[in-house]
Design a protein around this motif. Structure first.
Motif, PDB file in Angstrom:
ATOM      1  N   GLY A   8      30.054  -4.421 -42.068  1.00 23.04           N
ATOM      2  CA  GLY A   8      29.633  -3.097 -42.506  1.00 23.04           C
ATOM      3  C   GLY A   8      29.416  -2.929 -43.987  1.00 23.04           C
ATOM      4  N   GLY A   9      29.655  -3.962 -44.786  1.00 20.80           N
ATOM      5  CA  GLY A   9      29.419  -3.830 -46.216  1.00 20.80           C
ATOM      6  C   GLY A   9      27.938  -3.787 -46.534  1.00 20.80           C
ATOM      7  N   THR A  19      30.497   2.475 -43.585  1.00 18.91           N
ATOM      8  CA  THR A  19      31.592   2.320 -42.635  1.00 18.91           C
ATOM      9  C   THR A  19      31.895   0.838 -42.476  1.00 18.91           C
ATOM     10  N   LEU A  20      33.128   0.464 -42.769  1.00 18.62           N
ATOM     11  CA  LEU A  20      33.576  -0.909 -42.573  1.00 18.62           C
ATOM     12  C   LEU A  20      34.384  -1.001 -41.286  1.00 18.62           C
ATOM     13  N   TYR A  94      35.729  -6.057 -50.095  1.00 20.58           N
ATOM     14  CA  TYR A  94      36.751  -5.375 -49.300  1.00 20.58           C
ATOM     15  C   TYR A  94      37.292  -6.321 -48.233  1.00 20.58           C
ATOM     16  N   TYR A  95      38.616  -6.360 -48.134  1.00 20.87           N
ATOM     17  CA  TYR A  95      39.284  -7.255 -47.204  1.00 20.87           C
ATOM     18  C   TYR A  95      40.125  -6.449 -46.206  1.00 20.87           C
ATOM     19  N   CYS A  96      40.074  -6.903 -44.977  1.00 17.45           N
ATOM     20  CA  CYS A  96      40.933  -6.374 -43.938  1.00 17.45           C
ATOM     21  C   CYS A  96      42.134  -7.311 -43.793  1.00 17.45           C
ATOM     22  N   GLY A 123      36.350 -11.049 -46.090  1.00 12.87           N
ATOM     23  CA  GLY A 123      35.881 -10.028 -47.020  1.00 12.87           C
ATOM     24  C   GLY A 123      34.428  -9.666 -46.808  1.00 12.87           C
ATOM     25  N   THR A 124      34.080  -8.451 -47.202  1.00 11.67           N
ATOM     26  CA  THR A 124      32.703  -7.979 -47.144  1.00 11.67           C
ATOM     27  C   THR A 124      32.386  -7.236 -48.443  1.00 11.67           C
TER      28      THR A 124
END
Length: 130
Positions: A8-9, A19-20, A94-96, A123-124
């Motif tokens: 979603g990045g 939205t990620l 961004y990392y989950c 990551g994205t």
């Protein structure tokens, strides 16, 4: 062993939304405390938002409070980060991350320190620019 995958990045103009989504290959994320962190070039990793295993415990960094929303999709076993009113300073990878639930607090409150998570995605990239 969880393999987390973010999606979603992308590139968005200031004031826009993205939205990620975070999922795990072959697994559901139900009951795992989940966190989103970000890292911009030259800066330290920053915890952005997290959700408890039950989905009822939500935590946000001051920098995104009121603009970002983390939530669970129980049907899909995934976690979503809705980002609104994006600013150039939100630009980062961004990392989950997920943690193996250990106690009551993981289910009800969640975790807030990125160092407390056990599994990480690749990551994205999110870029906010005009």
């Amino acid at each position: 062993q969880l393999q987390l995958v973010e999606s979603g990045g992308g590139l968005v103009q200031p004031g826009g939304s993205l939205t990620l989504s975070c999922g795990a290959s072959g697994h559901t994320l139900e009951y795992y405390p989940i966190g989103w962190s970000r890292q911009a070039p030259g800066k330290e990793r920053e915890g952005v938002a997290s959700v408890s295993g039950s989905g009822g415990g939500l935590n946000y960094a001051d920098s995104v409070q009121g603009r970002f929303t983390i939530s669970r999709d129980h049907a899909r076993g995934t976690v979503t980060l809705q980002m609104n009113r994006l600013k150039p300073e939100d630009t980062a990878v961004y990392y989950c991350a997920a943690a193996t639930p250990r106690d009551y607090e993981d289910i009800v409150l969640g975790r807030t320190d990125p160092d407390d998570f056990d599994y990480w995605g690749q990551g994205t990239q999110v870029t906010v620019s005009s």
